[in-house]
Design a protein around this motif. Sequence first.
Motif, PDB file in Angstrom:
ATOM      1  N   ALA A  97       0.857  -1.187   0.000  1.00  0.00           N
ATOM      2  CA  ALA A  97       0.000   0.000   0.000  1.00  0.00           C
ATOM      3  C   ALA A  97       0.896   1.241   0.000  1.00  0.00           C
ATOM      4  O   ALA A  97       2.072   1.157   0.366  1.00  0.00           O
ATOM      5  CB  ALA A  97      -0.888  -0.023   1.238  1.00  0.00           C
ATOM      6  N   PRO A  98       0.375   2.395  -0.404  1.00  0.00           N
ATOM      7  CA  PRO A  98       1.210   3.601  -0.450  1.00  0.00           C
ATOM      8  C   PRO A  98       1.902   3.911   0.881  1.00  0.00           C
ATOM      9  O   PRO A  98       3.072   4.272   0.908  1.00  0.00           O
ATOM     10  CB  PRO A  98       0.225   4.712  -0.820  1.00  0.00           C
ATOM     11  CG  PRO A  98      -0.934   4.036  -1.415  1.00  0.00           C
ATOM     12  CD  PRO A  98      -0.991   2.660  -0.851  1.00  0.00           C
ATOM     13  N   GLU A  99       1.188   3.736   1.976  1.00  0.00           N
ATOM     14  CA  GLU A  99       1.771   4.067   3.285  1.00  0.00           C
ATOM     15  C   GLU A  99       2.894   3.120   3.682  1.00  0.00           C
ATOM     16  O   GLU A  99       3.728   3.450   4.522  1.00  0.00           O
ATOM     17  CB  GLU A  99       0.699   4.115   4.380  1.00  0.00           C
ATOM     18  CG  GLU A  99      -0.088   2.856   4.558  1.00  0.00           C
ATOM     19  CD  GLU A  99      -1.320   2.753   3.671  1.00  0.00           C
ATOM     20  OE1 GLU A  99      -2.184   1.916   4.001  1.00  0.00           O
ATOM     21  OE2 GLU A  99      -1.431   3.477   2.657  1.00  0.00           O
ATOM     22  N   ASP A 100       2.946   1.942   3.048  1.00  0.00           N
ATOM     23  CA  ASP A 100       4.011   0.982   3.335  1.00  0.00           C
ATOM     24  C   ASP A 100       5.320   1.311   2.617  1.00  0.00           C
ATOM     25  O   ASP A 100       6.332   0.667   2.861  1.00  0.00           O
ATOM     26  CB  ASP A 100       3.576  -0.433   2.943  1.00  0.00           C
ATOM     27  CG  ASP A 100       2.400  -0.920   3.771  1.00  0.00           C
ATOM     28  OD1 ASP A 100       2.233  -0.432   4.907  1.00  0.00           O
ATOM     29  OD2 ASP A 100       1.640  -1.770   3.273  1.00  0.00           O
ATOM     30  N   THR A 101       5.288   2.312   1.743  1.00  0.00           N
ATOM     31  CA  THR A 101       6.477   2.634   0.956  1.00  0.00           C
ATOM     32  C   THR A 101       7.344   3.719   1.589  1.00  0.00           C
ATOM     33  O   THR A 101       8.333   4.139   1.009  1.00  0.00           O
ATOM     34  CB  THR A 101       6.083   3.071  -0.470  1.00  0.00           C
ATOM     35  OG1 THR A 101       5.332   4.288  -0.387  1.00  0.00           O
ATOM     36  CG2 THR A 101       5.270   1.999  -1.180  1.00  0.00           C
ATOM     37  N   VAL A 102       6.963   4.182   2.764  1.00  0.00           N
ATOM     38  CA  VAL A 102       7.765   5.187   3.470  1.00  0.00           C
ATOM     39  C   VAL A 102       8.546   4.479   4.567  1.00  0.00           C
ATOM     40  O   VAL A 102       7.994   4.106   5.594  1.00  0.00           O
ATOM     41  CB  VAL A 102       6.878   6.301   4.072  1.00  0.00           C
ATOM     42  CG1 VAL A 102       7.741   7.318   4.803  1.00  0.00           C
ATOM     43  CG2 VAL A 102       6.073   6.979   2.983  1.00  0.00           C
ATOM     44  N   GLY A 103       9.816   4.289   4.305  1.00  0.00           N
ATOM     45  CA  GLY A 103      10.676   3.586   5.253  1.00  0.00           C
ATOM     46  C   GLY A 103      11.464   4.543   6.116  1.00  0.00           C
ATOM     47  O   GLY A 103      11.315   5.766   6.035  1.00  0.00           O
ATOM     48  N   PRO A 104      12.354   4.006   6.946  1.00  0.00           N
ATOM     49  CA  PRO A 104      13.139   4.844   7.863  1.00  0.00           C
ATOM     50  C   PRO A 104      14.047   5.840   7.156  1.00  0.00           C
ATOM     51  O   PRO A 104      14.240   6.957   7.647  1.00  0.00           O
ATOM     52  CB  PRO A 104      13.950   3.844   8.681  1.00  0.00           C
ATOM     53  CG  PRO A 104      13.752   2.511   8.068  1.00  0.00           C
ATOM     54  CD  PRO A 104      12.598   2.590   7.128  1.00  0.00           C
ATOM     55  N   VAL A 105      14.595   5.485   6.004  1.00  0.00           N
ATOM     56  CA  VAL A 105      15.478   6.415   5.282  1.00  0.00           C
ATOM     57  C   VAL A 105      14.666   7.608   4.779  1.00  0.00           C
ATOM     58  O   VAL A 105      15.081   8.762   4.915  1.00  0.00           O
ATOM     59  CB  VAL A 105      16.204   5.704   4.121  1.00  0.00           C
ATOM     60  CG1 VAL A 105      16.962   6.693   3.262  1.00  0.00           C
ATOM     61  CG2 VAL A 105      17.143   4.637   4.660  1.00  0.00           C
ATOM     62  N   LYS A 106      13.490   7.338   4.205  1.00  0.00           N
ATOM     63  CA  LYS A 106      12.636   8.423   3.714  1.00  0.00           C
ATOM     64  C   LYS A 106      12.173   9.301   4.874  1.00  0.00           C
ATOM     65  O   LYS A 106      12.154  10.531   4.759  1.00  0.00           O
ATOM     66  CB  LYS A 106      11.424   7.854   2.963  1.00  0.00           C
ATOM     67  CG  LYS A 106      10.514   8.913   2.377  1.00  0.00           C
ATOM     68  CD  LYS A 106      11.237   9.776   1.353  1.00  0.00           C
ATOM     69  CE  LYS A 106      10.282  10.765   0.712  1.00  0.00           C
ATOM     70  NZ  LYS A 106      10.958  11.602  -0.279  1.00  0.00           N
ATOM     71  N   LEU A 107      11.810   8.689   5.994  1.00  0.00           N
ATOM     72  CA  LEU A 107      11.396   9.465   7.169  1.00  0.00           C
ATOM     73  C   LEU A 107      12.522  10.382   7.651  1.00  0.00           C
ATOM     74  O   LEU A 107      12.286  11.539   7.999  1.00  0.00           O
ATOM     75  CB  LEU A 107      10.964   8.543   8.300  1.00  0.00           C
ATOM     76  CG  LEU A 107       9.589   7.916   8.169  1.00  0.00           C
ATOM     77  CD1 LEU A 107       9.352   6.931   9.305  1.00  0.00           C
ATOM     78  CD2 LEU A 107       8.506   8.977   8.144  1.00  0.00           C
ATOM     79  N   GLU A 108      13.730   9.862   7.653  1.00  0.00           N
ATOM     80  CA  GLU A 108      14.879  10.664   8.063  1.00  0.00           C
ATOM     81  C   GLU A 108      15.088  11.841   7.110  1.00  0.00           C
ATOM     82  O   GLU A 108      15.325  12.972   7.545  1.00  0.00           O
ATOM     83  CB  GLU A 108      16.132   9.783   8.096  1.00  0.00           C
ATOM     84  CG  GLU A 108      17.359  10.484   8.613  1.00  0.00           C
ATOM     85  CD  GLU A 108      18.574   9.566   8.639  1.00  0.00           C
ATOM     86  OE1 GLU A 108      19.659  10.038   8.253  1.00  0.00           O
ATOM     87  OE2 GLU A 108      18.425   8.392   9.024  1.00  0.00           O
ATOM     88  N   ARG A 109      14.973  11.585   5.813  1.00  0.00           N
ATOM     89  CA  ARG A 109      15.141  12.659   4.823  1.00  0.00           C
ATOM     90  C   ARG A 109      14.043  13.711   4.951  1.00  0.00           C
ATOM     91  O   ARG A 109      14.304  14.904   4.847  1.00  0.00           O
ATOM     92  CB  ARG A 109      15.154  12.081   3.413  1.00  0.00           C
ATOM     93  CG  ARG A 109      16.430  11.373   3.090  1.00  0.00           C
ATOM     94  CD  ARG A 109      16.444  10.904   1.654  1.00  0.00           C
ATOM     95  NE  ARG A 109      17.670  10.177   1.394  1.00  0.00           N
ATOM     96  CZ  ARG A 109      17.799   9.279   0.460  1.00  0.00           C
ATOM     97  NH1 ARG A 109      16.783   8.975  -0.324  1.00  0.00           N
ATOM     98  NH2 ARG A 109      18.956   8.658   0.285  1.00  0.00           N
TER      99      ARG A 109
END
Length: 155
Positions: A97-109
Amino acid sequence: MRINAKVMRALEKSVARENCGAARAAEKPRETKERPAHLAFGTAAEETAARYLAGLGYTILHRNVRVGHCEIDIIARDGDELVFAEVRARRANPVAAPEDTVGPVKLERLTRAAELWTQHANYMGFWRIDLVAVTLYDGGEMNIELIKNITEPVI
């Protein structure tokens, strides 16, 4: 204000590139190409997300803001709080799902980009990062989900 020599060189190179690009653009008109389908889909999803947030009472301040190597899709105001909204869009997919594509690296960025933006804007209030997940199903039906504060609260 004293500017670091390294920063000054980078700024001069940037201006030179801009001037060079403007000169080339004046020489020969660019051919327009159709946007690839995935980019058009992403743009449409961002537009849909912006309208959705506005419908919820958010005030859209900026869209597609580049901060360093990251892009902030939407900067908005929700009451007294500043919101940096990440838009993720997918066609219906049982795997992710779209919300599953935001991982820790993206959150950090995203967090780093928001911090840099608030510093540059001299913003001292509360802010958060929201996720707008857009799913397009066969037949054209669309589902939009807002997930507020996908990181820890930040002052």
